[in-house]
Design a protein around this motif. Structure first.
Motif, short mmCIF file in Angstrom:
data_model
loop_
_atom_site.label_atom_id
_atom_site.label_comp_id
_atom_site.label_asym_id
_atom_site.label_seq_id
_atom_site.Cartn_x
_atom_site.Cartn_y
_atom_site.Cartn_z
N SER A 1 47.22 42.38 55.03
CA SER A 1 47.82 42.97 55.95
C SER A 1 46.94 42.40 57.59
CB SER A 1 47.96 44.68 55.87
OG SER A 1 46.37 44.54 55.84
N MET B 1 41.75 56.37 47.55
CA MET B 1 42.31 55.36 48.89
C MET B 1 41.29 54.37 47.85
SD MET B 1 45.21 56.31 50.55
CE MET B 1 45.32 53.83 51.22
N ILE B 2 40.13 54.27 47.94
CA ILE B 2 39.73 53.08 47.41
C ILE B 2 39.73 52.47 46.46
CG2 ILE B 2 36.90 52.71 47.43
CD1 ILE B 2 35.70 54.70 49.77
N GLN B 3 39.96 53.60 45.79
CA GLN B 3 39.93 53.58 44.49
C GLN B 3 41.63 52.21 44.15
OE1 GLN B 3 39.34 57.24 41.66
NE2 GLN B 3 37.43 56.99 42.44
N THR B 4 42.27 52.65 44.93
CA THR B 4 43.59 52.55 44.94
C THR B 4 44.32 50.89 45.29
OG1 THR B 4 44.59 53.95 45.97
CG2 THR B 4 44.66 54.19 44.18
N SER B 5 42.98 50.45 46.13
CA SER B 5 43.14 50.07 47.26
C SER B 5 42.82 48.37 46.65
CB SER B 5 41.95 50.07 48.57
OG SER B 5 41.11 49.25 47.92
N ASP B 6 43.88 47.54 46.74
CA ASP B 6 43.99 46.53 46.60
C ASP B 6 43.35 45.24 47.67
OD1 ASP B 6 44.60 43.58 45.60
OD2 ASP B 6 46.76 44.08 45.95
N PRO B 7 42.73 44.63 47.40
CA PRO B 7 41.70 43.93 48.35
C PRO B 7 42.82 42.40 48.64
CG PRO B 7 40.44 43.92 46.81
CD PRO B 7 41.45 44.44 46.37
N LEU C 1 45.38 43.85 51.64
CA LEU C 1 44.02 44.30 52.92
C LEU C 1 43.99 43.34 53.54
CD1 LEU C 1 43.07 46.79 54.07
CD2 LEU C 1 40.77 45.92 52.45
#
Length: 88
Positions: free
Chosen positions: A53, A41-47, A50
């Motif tokens: 949201s 999840m950390i590697q695929t997360s988009d700041p 985020l």
């Protein structure tokens, strides 16, 4: 009548004494799975996604709330506020 008994033992010794199952392997397996999912999840997360949201969607400009919060924060450091606080 009241009495107190202090037992000095390790969690392992207490588990064995009480006849509880050894779930160490299960816990290690679960933690490894959780760690793997968190890293994915950390590697695929988009700041940006985020932040969107977290900010209210009803505000047209999603960063407007953050700007207002920053202005309130920085207003506490303005010269007007420091003079009134110094006289106290």
């Amino acid at each position: 009548m009241k009495f107190t008994v202090d037992v000095d033992c390790t969690p392992e010794e207490a588990r064995r004494f009480l006849g509880l199952p050894d779930v160490t392997a299960l816990q290690e397996e679960a933690m490894a799975e959780i760690r793997q999912k968190m890293m994915e999840m950390i590697q695929t997360s988009d700041p940006e996604a985020l932040m969107k949201s977290w900010m209210p969607s009803s505000v047209p400009d999603s960063m407007k709330g953050l700007d207002q919060m920053q202005k309130m924060f920085w207003s506490q450091f303005s010269p007007q506020n420091t003079k009134s606080n110094d006289s106290d």
